[in-house]
Design a protein around this motif. Structure first.
Motif, PDB file in Angstrom:
ATOM      1  N   ALA A 174      -4.060 -20.031  -1.105  1.00 34.42           N
ATOM      2  CA  ALA A 174      -4.326 -19.208  -2.272  1.00 34.42           C
ATOM      3  C   ALA A 174      -4.144 -17.761  -1.837  1.00 34.42           C
ATOM      4  CB  ALA A 174      -5.740 -19.435  -2.798  1.00 34.42           C
ATOM      5  N   SER A 175      -3.475 -16.968  -2.669  1.00 35.41           N
ATOM      6  CA  SER A 175      -3.076 -15.638  -2.224  1.00 35.41           C
ATOM      7  C   SER A 175      -3.282 -14.592  -3.302  1.00 35.41           C
ATOM      8  CB  SER A 175      -1.594 -15.629  -1.810  1.00 35.41           C
ATOM      9  OG  SER A 175      -1.319 -16.658  -0.885  1.00 35.41           O
ATOM     10  N   MET A 176      -3.191 -13.341  -2.854  1.00 35.63           N
ATOM     11  CA  MET A 176      -3.207 -12.167  -3.732  1.00 35.63           C
ATOM     12  C   MET A 176      -2.049 -11.286  -3.285  1.00 35.63           C
ATOM     13  SD  MET A 176      -6.290  -9.350  -4.229  1.00 35.63           S
ATOM     14  CE  MET A 176      -6.022  -8.357  -2.753  1.00 35.63           C
ATOM     15  N   TRP A 177      -0.986 -11.203  -4.102  1.00 34.44           N
ATOM     16  CA  TRP A 177       0.236 -10.531  -3.679  1.00 34.44           C
ATOM     17  C   TRP A 177       0.594  -9.365  -4.595  1.00 34.44           C
ATOM     18  CZ3 TRP A 177       1.384 -11.826   0.980  1.00 34.44           C
ATOM     19  CH2 TRP A 177       1.338 -13.154   1.420  1.00 34.44           C
ATOM     20  N   VAL A 178       1.161  -8.340  -3.978  1.00 36.33           N
ATOM     21  CA  VAL A 178       1.899  -7.304  -4.686  1.00 36.33           C
ATOM     22  C   VAL A 178       3.373  -7.581  -4.404  1.00 36.33           C
ATOM     23  CG1 VAL A 178       2.352  -4.848  -4.928  1.00 36.33           C
ATOM     24  CG2 VAL A 178       0.020  -5.637  -4.436  1.00 36.33           C
ATOM     25  N   ASN A 179       4.136  -7.924  -5.467  1.00 40.48           N
ATOM     26  CA  ASN A 179       5.510  -8.417  -5.302  1.00 40.48           C
ATOM     27  C   ASN A 179       6.545  -7.326  -5.547  1.00 40.48           C
ATOM     28  OD1 ASN A 179       4.722 -11.152  -4.884  1.00 40.48           O
ATOM     29  ND2 ASN A 179       4.457 -11.389  -7.099  1.00 40.48           N
ATOM     30  N   SER A 180       7.550  -7.282  -4.655  1.00 44.63           N
ATOM     31  CA  SER A 180       8.696  -6.396  -4.875  1.00 44.63           C
ATOM     32  C   SER A 180       9.654  -7.063  -5.863  1.00 44.63           C
ATOM     33  CB  SER A 180       9.392  -6.104  -3.550  1.00 44.63           C
ATOM     34  OG  SER A 180      10.181  -7.214  -3.156  1.00 44.63           O
ATOM     35  N   THR A 181      10.780  -6.427  -6.062  1.00 48.01           N
ATOM     36  CA  THR A 181      11.792  -7.023  -6.941  1.00 48.01           C
ATOM     37  C   THR A 181      12.605  -8.096  -6.225  1.00 48.01           C
ATOM     38  OG1 THR A 181      13.328  -5.246  -6.337  1.00 48.01           O
ATOM     39  CG2 THR A 181      12.009  -4.934  -8.332  1.00 48.01           C
ATOM     40  N   THR A 182      12.446  -8.206  -4.917  1.00 45.83           N
ATOM     41  CA  THR A 182      13.156  -9.213  -4.123  1.00 45.83           C
ATOM     42  C   THR A 182      12.230 -10.384  -3.856  1.00 45.83           C
ATOM     43  OG1 THR A 182      14.483  -7.508  -3.039  1.00 45.83           O
ATOM     44  CG2 THR A 182      14.385  -9.663  -1.968  1.00 45.83           C
ATOM     45  N   SER A 183      12.651 -11.580  -4.225  1.00 43.74           N
ATOM     46  CA  SER A 183      11.808 -12.754  -4.026  1.00 43.74           C
ATOM     47  C   SER A 183      11.446 -12.916  -2.553  1.00 43.74           C
ATOM     48  CB  SER A 183      12.557 -14.005  -4.508  1.00 43.74           C
ATOM     49  OG  SER A 183      11.766 -15.159  -4.296  1.00 43.74           O
ATOM     50  N   GLY A 184      10.161 -13.096  -2.294  1.00 42.49           N
ATOM     51  CA  GLY A 184       9.695 -13.303  -0.929  1.00 42.49           C
ATOM     52  C   GLY A 184       9.356 -12.035  -0.182  1.00 42.49           C
ATOM     53  N   THR A 185       9.648 -10.883  -0.760  1.00 36.89           N
ATOM     54  CA  THR A 185       9.240  -9.608  -0.162  1.00 36.89           C
ATOM     55  C   THR A 185       7.992  -9.141  -0.890  1.00 36.89           C
ATOM     56  OG1 THR A 185      11.509  -9.009   0.438  1.00 36.89           O
ATOM     57  CG2 THR A 185       9.904  -7.222   0.311  1.00 36.89           C
ATOM     58  N   ARG A 186       6.884  -9.155  -0.197  1.00 36.27           N
ATOM     59  CA  ARG A 186       5.591  -8.926  -0.845  1.00 36.27           C
ATOM     60  C   ARG A 186       4.542  -8.597   0.228  1.00 36.27           C
ATOM     61  NH1 ARG A 186       4.437 -15.289  -2.624  1.00 36.27           N
ATOM     62  NH2 ARG A 186       4.579 -16.158  -0.509  1.00 36.27           N
ATOM     63  N   LEU A 187       3.430  -8.056  -0.216  1.00 39.67           N
ATOM     64  CA  LEU A 187       2.319  -7.826   0.712  1.00 39.67           C
ATOM     65  C   LEU A 187       1.001  -8.129   0.008  1.00 39.67           C
ATOM     66  CD1 LEU A 187       0.815  -4.898  -0.097  1.00 39.67           C
ATOM     67  CD2 LEU A 187       2.845  -3.962   0.991  1.00 39.67           C
ATOM     68  N   GLY A 188       0.021  -8.544   0.812  1.00 41.67           N
ATOM     69  CA  GLY A 188      -1.283  -8.867   0.252  1.00 41.67           C
ATOM     70  C   GLY A 188      -2.091  -9.740   1.198  1.00 41.67           C
ATOM     71  N   TRP A 189      -2.987 -10.499   0.608  1.00 39.83           N
ATOM     72  CA  TRP A 189      -3.895 -11.371   1.370  1.00 39.83           C
ATOM     73  C   TRP A 189      -3.567 -12.840   1.081  1.00 39.83           C
ATOM     74  CZ3 TRP A 189      -7.313  -9.868   5.021  1.00 39.83           C
ATOM     75  CH2 TRP A 189      -7.704  -8.522   5.058  1.00 39.83           C
ATOM     76  N   ARG A 190      -3.730 -13.674   2.104  1.00 38.05           N
ATOM     77  CA  ARG A 190      -3.408 -15.096   1.961  1.00 38.05           C
ATOM     78  C   ARG A 190      -4.510 -15.919   2.635  1.00 38.05           C
ATOM     79  NH1 ARG A 190      -0.312 -18.759   5.246  1.00 38.05           N
ATOM     80  NH2 ARG A 190       0.899 -20.265   4.021  1.00 38.05           N
ATOM     81  N   TYR A 191      -5.089 -16.877   1.904  1.00 41.16           N
ATOM     82  CA  TYR A 191      -6.112 -17.769   2.464  1.00 41.16           C
ATOM     83  C   TYR A 191      -5.519 -19.143   2.704  1.00 41.16           C
ATOM     84  CZ  TYR A 191     -10.159 -20.756   3.006  1.00 41.16           C
ATOM     85  OH  TYR A 191     -11.053 -21.678   3.494  1.00 41.16           O
ATOM     86  N   ASN A 192      -5.700 -19.659   3.938  1.00 37.35           N
ATOM     87  CA  ASN A 192      -5.203 -20.970   4.330  1.00 37.35           C
ATOM     88  C   ASN A 192      -6.390 -21.933   4.376  1.00 37.35           C
ATOM     89  OD1 ASN A 192      -4.323 -23.258   5.776  1.00 37.35           O
ATOM     90  ND2 ASN A 192      -2.796 -22.054   6.903  1.00 37.35           N
ATOM     91  N   ALA A 193      -6.448 -22.845   3.424  1.00 36.16           N
ATOM     92  CA  ALA A 193      -7.583 -23.764   3.339  1.00 36.16           C
ATOM     93  C   ALA A 193      -7.595 -24.787   4.472  1.00 36.16           C
ATOM     94  CB  ALA A 193      -7.561 -24.491   1.987  1.00 36.16           C
ATOM     95  N   ILE A 194      -6.480 -25.021   5.101  1.00 36.56           N
ATOM     96  CA  ILE A 194      -6.428 -26.001   6.190  1.00 36.56           C
ATOM     97  C   ILE A 194      -7.083 -25.427   7.439  1.00 36.56           C
ATOM     98  CG2 ILE A 194      -4.955 -27.531   7.528  1.00 36.56           C
ATOM     99  CD1 ILE A 194      -4.961 -27.971   4.434  1.00 36.56           C
ATOM    100  N   THR A 195      -6.775 -24.165   7.746  1.00 37.97           N
ATOM    101  CA  THR A 195      -7.316 -23.538   8.952  1.00 37.97           C
ATOM    102  C   THR A 195      -8.600 -22.761   8.690  1.00 37.97           C
ATOM    103  OG1 THR A 195      -6.039 -21.505   8.623  1.00 37.97           O
ATOM    104  CG2 THR A 195      -4.984 -23.297   9.880  1.00 37.97           C
ATOM    105  N   GLY A 196      -8.908 -22.490   7.409  1.00 35.67           N
ATOM    106  CA  GLY A 196     -10.070 -21.669   7.091  1.00 35.67           C
ATOM    107  C   GLY A 196      -9.869 -20.213   7.453  1.00 35.67           C
ATOM    108  N   GLN A 197      -8.605 -19.788   7.527  1.00 35.95           N
ATOM    109  CA  GLN A 197      -8.313 -18.419   7.932  1.00 35.95           C
ATOM    110  C   GLN A 197      -7.729 -17.615   6.782  1.00 35.95           C
ATOM    111  OE1 GLN A 197      -5.760 -19.212  11.365  1.00 35.95           O
ATOM    112  NE2 GLN A 197      -7.436 -18.570  12.720  1.00 35.95           N
TER     113      GLN A 197
END
Length: 814
Positions: A174-197
C-alpha cells in the motif's frame, strides 16, 4: 477542521514513547462540545493543572469499564493516556495547478469527494470516516486525483490508520505516491505488508535502488509526509502529525519542478486473502490542544442511550499525587537505582533500619558483640543539608558494642556478579574502625571500607577466604576530625571519591565478588564504629560506572546544590518526579538556594523556584513534559514576533473588558531569603496616590541579599501603578483566516487587538496570554484568552525610542 481524540489503551502516560494511540474521534459527541482549560487567570497566579472534558457515545459499551466485550478491554480504566488535537483541513482556491498543500480531505461524510478524487478504481471507498482501499489478490485499487497539483515548495501529508496484513500473499503493498507524467516515475511512501517495512522512495521505472527502509512502527510512523523545499525533497514521519522526523532527503528531481502531478494511494496483492488499508486526514495540519490522562469513565444512561462524560487532567495530576520528596541526597541516590539503600534516618525508638531502594531487601537489624555499648537511631544531626537525623554508634571498645547487619539474600548475591559501587556518609573521631562491608555466606568473598589507624580510608578484601588484603586509598588522612565526610568506592573502575573529589583511580582490587551479608558500622564482631553513619547504599554497575554520579551526592548533602541556576534546579526536580527533560525557554536564570531537606512535594518545590525567578512553569500540551520559561521570555515583545493580530470587530465582543482596578497593585513589599536579610522596597508616589498596597512578605530562594532586592524592585516597579488592560479576549478562531496562528498562541505568547473602539485609550492593545479556555464544537472553536498587558514586562534599553521613555519604560531588567 477535524477534531482528533486519541487514547493510549494500556499505555502509561509517564512513558509516552511506548504508547500506541487509538483514534476515538468518531465517538466524540461534538454537539455537546469539548472544553479545555490551560494556564493561569493572570500573571500573578500560578498556572493550574490543564483539564479537558468531553462526551463519548457508548452505544456499544466500548467505554464501559470492566466490559469484556469492549474492543479496548481491559484498558478502559482511570489514568488512561489521552491526547486531543485539531486537524485543519485545507481547501483549494484559485485555479490549477494547485500546490499540494491545498489537497485536503477528512473523509468525514462517507462519500468520496469526486472533485478531489475523480479517478478512484478497484472498489476504493470512503468508509467509517476514512479512505478505505481494498488490498485484493490480482486487483489493483486506489484513490487518484486529477493531474492538477505541484509539489515545489509544498507538501503532501496523510495519516496511515489501518495496515493490510500479509494474509498468505507473496506480495502485498500500500503506497502514497506523487506521480510524474511518466509512468513509474514517482516519489512517496510504500508499505510492504510481507516484511512489515515502510520505505521512502523516489522511483524511476517503478524501482528505487537507494530506497530508505524502516520497520514500521505505529508509534513513530503513524503520519507520513513528503515535502519539497529549496531544492530538496524530504520524507518525514510523525507520531502525532505535529512533530516531524526527517527519514530521507534527496535533491529535488527535475520532473518535480517542471510538471503538473497527480496524487495516488494505490494497493496491490498477489495471492492470499483480501483486506484493506485505511488512510485519513489527507493534507491536515495538526495543532495539539491537550495531553494528559482520563480521570474516570462514568457511564450515563438516558433511557437506553448510553454515554460517557470524561474529564481529563494533564501531567500535574500525576505530579501532585507523588509522595513528599525526601532530602536531595536521598532523591539523588534513588534516582540512581541502587541495589540497596539505607538512609538510617528512622525514629530513635526504632531497632531496625529499612531499605528504600525498592528491591525488597530486608531491614538492617542491630547486632551485638560482647556486653555493652549502644546504638541509637536518630540521635545526631545528619549531613548539613539533609534535615535528617542519623544514628549514633557508641561501642565500649572496638570489639564490644553494636552495629547493623542483614543477610540481603540470593537476589542481591546474584546482582553482585556485576561490579559493586559503595556509598556512605560518616563522622567519627576514632581510627581503625569499619564503615561498611559485605561478604558471602561462606566468607570466601569479603569486601570492606574502613578507616585506617592513620585516619585515612582503606579497602579490605579477599576472594578465596584467605586473610584480608588491605589497600590504602590515596587521599586525606583527616577523616577522623568529627566532621561529616562522604565516600564513594567504585569497584568496576577501581576509583574512590572522598567528599566529592576523586582521590584514587588505581586500586588493584579483584572484581565480581559473590556477596550477600551486609554490615554497617562494624564487621563481624570487630572494628565497631564510634560516631555516625548515614545514607549507606550499594549499586550494581556493569557497562558504565556508578561512581562519578554518586560522587556528586556530596554536594547534595553539604549545600543542597545551592548556587545552581534555576533552570538546572527545575530539571533536577523533574528528574525526581520521573520526567526525563524539561523544555527551557529564555536565558535569565539566577542561582537558587538549597532545597536540601525533604518534606514537601515536587510541585511545591518547583513552584518555589518559579516564584523566586518570576518565571512560568506549566505542562506541555503536545507531550508528557514540562515547560519552564525565564522572565526574560516576556521582555520587550517585538511586534514582528507577535503570534497573531486581530481586529476588535472580529472578536466575540461580549466579555471583552478593559480593566483598571487595584487587583494587582503593589507599592510596598518586604522580601527575604533563607539565611539572609529581610528588605523592603516601596514606591512613594504610588503610596501617596493610592495608599499602601502590601501583599505580605515575599520569601524567595535567592542566594544573595542583592538578588532579593532586585526581585522586590521588579515586583513593585511593574505593579505600583498598573495600566488598563484587557484581561479576557474571546475569539471565534475557526472563522478567522489566521486560525493556525491563533492556535499557536500559548502561555507567554502575545498578540495585538487592533481597531479598538473610540472609547479605548489607544487604537491598538497588545496582550500577553496567561491562559485560556477553549470550546470546540461543530464548525466552531471559541478560545477565551486570559491576558495581561505586555507593558508589565517592558525593560529599559539605552537610547531606544520605545524602551527608554522616562518614567514609562525605564524599568531596569531583573
Amino acid at each position: 477542521m477535524a477534531l482528533l481524540v486519541e487514547v493510549g489503551w494500556g499505555g502509561l502516560v509517564q512513558a509516552p514513547s511506548t504508547i500506541t494511540w487509538t483514534d476515538i474521534s468518531q465517538y466524540v459527541n461534538i454537539a455537546q462540545k469539548v472544553t479545555i482549560t490551560r494556564g493561569a487567570a493572570d500573571e500573578l497566579s500560578d498556572t493550574q493543572p490543564g483539564t479537558a472534558s468531553l462526551v463519548l457515545d457508548n452505544a456499544d459499551g466500548r467505554f464501559t469499564p470492566g466490559n469484556s466485550g469492549s474492543p479496548y478491554y481491559p484498558y478502559v480504566r482511570r489514568n488512561a493516556p489521552i491526547r486531543i488535537a485539531v486537524a485543519i483541513i485545507p481547501t483549494r482556491s484559485g485555479s490549477a495547478p494547485y500546490p499540494l498543500a491545498m489537497l485536503g480531505d477528512d473523509f468525514d461524510d462517507d462519500r468520496v469527494n469526486a472533485a478531489l478524487w475523480p479517478n478512484n478504481y478497484g472498489g476504493a471507498t470512503e468508509t467509517g470516516s476514512r479512505m478505505r482501499v481494498p488490498v485484493t489478490p490480482g486487483t489493483n485499487a486506489g484513490f487518484l486525483t486529477a493531474r492538477e497539483w505541484t509539489l515545489t515548495g509544498s507538501k503532501l501529508t496523510a495519516k496511515l490508520v489501518t495496515l493490510p496484513g500479509a494474509n498468505g500473499s507473496s506480495s502485498a503493498v500500500a503506497s502514497m505516491w506523487v506521480n510524474s507524467t511518466t509512468s513509474g516515475t514517482r516519489l512517496g511512501w510504500r508499505y510492504n505488508a510481507i516484511t512489515g517495512q515502510i520505505s521512502a522512495e523516489s522511483q524511476t521505472g517503478f524501482f528505487d535502488g537507494t530506497a530508505v527502509t524502516f520497520t514500521y512502527s505505529a508509534i513513530d510512523h503513524a503520519w507520513l509526509r513528503v515535502r519539497e523545499s529549496g531544492g530538496t525533497v524530504y520524507w518525514e514521519s510523525s507520531g502525532d502529525g505535529f512533530g516531524w522526523t526527517v527519514r530521507r532527503t534527496l535533491a529535488t528531481p527535475s520532473w518535480v519542478t517542471s510538471q503538473t502531478l497527480t496524487v495516488e494511494f494505490p494497493t496491490a496483492r498477489t495471492g492470499g486473502t483480501a483486506d484493506y488499508v485505511e488512510w485519513d486526514l489527507v493534507g491536515a495540519t495538526v495543532r495539539p490542544r491537550f495531553y494528559g490522562m482520563v480521570n474516570e469513565w462514568p457511564v450515563d444512561w438516558e433511557g437506553l442511550l448510553s454515554s460517557v462524560r470524561i474529564t481529563c487532567t494533564d501531567l500535574f495530576k500525576r505530579l501532585n499525587r507523588l509522595p513528599a520528596l525526601r532530602s536531595m541526597v536521598a532523591e539523588e541516590i534513588l534516582a540512581q537505582a541502587p541495589l540497596v539503600y539505607y538512609p538510617l534516618s528512622e525514629d530513635s525508638a526504632s531497632t531496625t533500619a529499612g531499605d528504600i531502594g525498592g528491591n525488597g531487601a530486608p531491614s538492617l537489624g542491630i547486632s551485638q558483640s560482647g556486653v555493652g555499648g549502644t546504638l541509637t537511631l536518630s540521635s545526631a544531626e545528619g549531613p548539613p543539608e539533609t534535615g535528617e537525623q542519623a544514628p549514633v554508634f557508641t561501642p565500649t571498645s572496638a570489639t564490644v558494642g553494636k552495629w547493623l547487619s542483614a543477610d540481603l539474600g540470593p537476589q542481591f548475591e546474584d546482582s553482585t556478579t556485576l561490579y559493586l559501587c559503595f556509598e556512605a556518609w560518616f563522622q567519627t573521631t576514632t581510627t581503625g574502625r569499619c564503615i561498611m562491608g559485605v561478604h558471602s555466606t561462606d566468607l570466601q568473598y569479603q569486601h570492606l571500607l574502613s578507616i585506617s589507624a592513620g585516619g585515612g580510608l582503606q579497602i579490605e578484601w579477599t576472594s578465596d577466604g584467605s586473610p584480608l588484603t588491605v589497600e590504602a586509598v590515596s587521599g586525606p588522612t583527616t577523616l577522623t576530625n568529627g566532621a561529616w565526610h562522604h565516600v564513594v568506592y567504585d569497584q568496576r573502575e577501581g576509583k574512590v571519591w572522598i567528599d566529592g573529589v576523586l582521590v584514587d583511580s588505581a586500586l588493584a582490587v579483584p572484581r565480581g565478588f559473590y556477596e550477600r551479608v551486609l554490615h554497617v558500622g562494624g564487621y563481624r564482631n570487630t572494628r565497631l564504629w564510634s560516631g555516625s553513619i548515614a545514607h549507606a547504599a550499594v549499586y550494581a554497575t556493569q557497562s558504565t560506572s556508578a561512581g562519578p554520579t554518586a560522587a556528586t551526592h556530596y554536594t547534595a548533602g553539604m549545600t543542597g546544590y545551592a548556587g545552581e541556576d534555576a533552570d538546572v534546579r527545575i530539571q533536577r526536580l523533574a528528574r525526581y518526579a520521573g520526567l526525563s527533560s524539561v523544555t527551557i525557554a529564555g536565558s535569565t536564570f539566577d542561582p537558587i538556594a538549597s532545597q536540601g531537606p525533604g518534606g514537601s512535594g515536587v510541585v511545591a518545590r518547583m513552584r518555589e523556584v518559579e516564584a523566586t525567578e518570576s518565571a512560568r512553569l506549566f505542562a506541555e500540551r503536545d507531550w508528557y513534559g514540562l515547560a519552564f520559561q525565564s522572565r526574560d521570555v516576556r521582555y520587550n515583545p517585538d511586534p514582528v514576533s507577535e503570534t497573531f493580530t486581530i481586529a476588535y470587530a472580529d472578536l466575540e465582543t461580549r466579555g471583552v473588558e478593559l480593566a483598571d482596578d487595584d487587583q494587582k497593585l503593589v507599592n510596598s513589599i518586604e522580601a527575604s531569603r533563607p539565611g539572609g536579610a529581610t528588605q523592603k522596597v516601596t514606591a512613594p508616589a504610588s503610596i501617596l496616590a493610592f495608599g499602601v498596597y502590601d501583599p505580605g512578605t515575599l520569601s524567595i530562594l535567592k542566594t544573595s541579599d542583592n538578588s532579593v532586592l532586585d526581585a522586590a524592585y521588579w515586583r513593585v516597579s511593574r505593579y505600583a501603578n498598573p495600566q488598563p488592560e484587557l484581561r479576557e479576549v474571546p475569539i471565534e478562531a475557526y472563522t478567522m483566516p489566521n486560525y493556525l496562528d491563533i492556535l499557536d498562541a500559548d502561555i507567554s505568547s502575545y498578540f495585538s487587538v487592533t481597531g479598538m473602539p473610540a472609547q479605548a485609550p489607544a487604537s491598538s492593545v497588545r496582550s500577553t496570554v496567561e491562559g485560556y479556555t477553549e470550546t470546540i464544537g461543530e464548525r466552531s472553536h471559541l478560545i477565551q484568552f486570559h491576558t495581561s498587558t505586555t507593558n508589565n514586562d517592558s525593560v529599559w534599553v539605552l537610547d531606544d525610542p520605545t524602551y527608554s521613555v522616562l518614567d514609562s519604560t525605564t524599568r531596569l531588567a531583573y
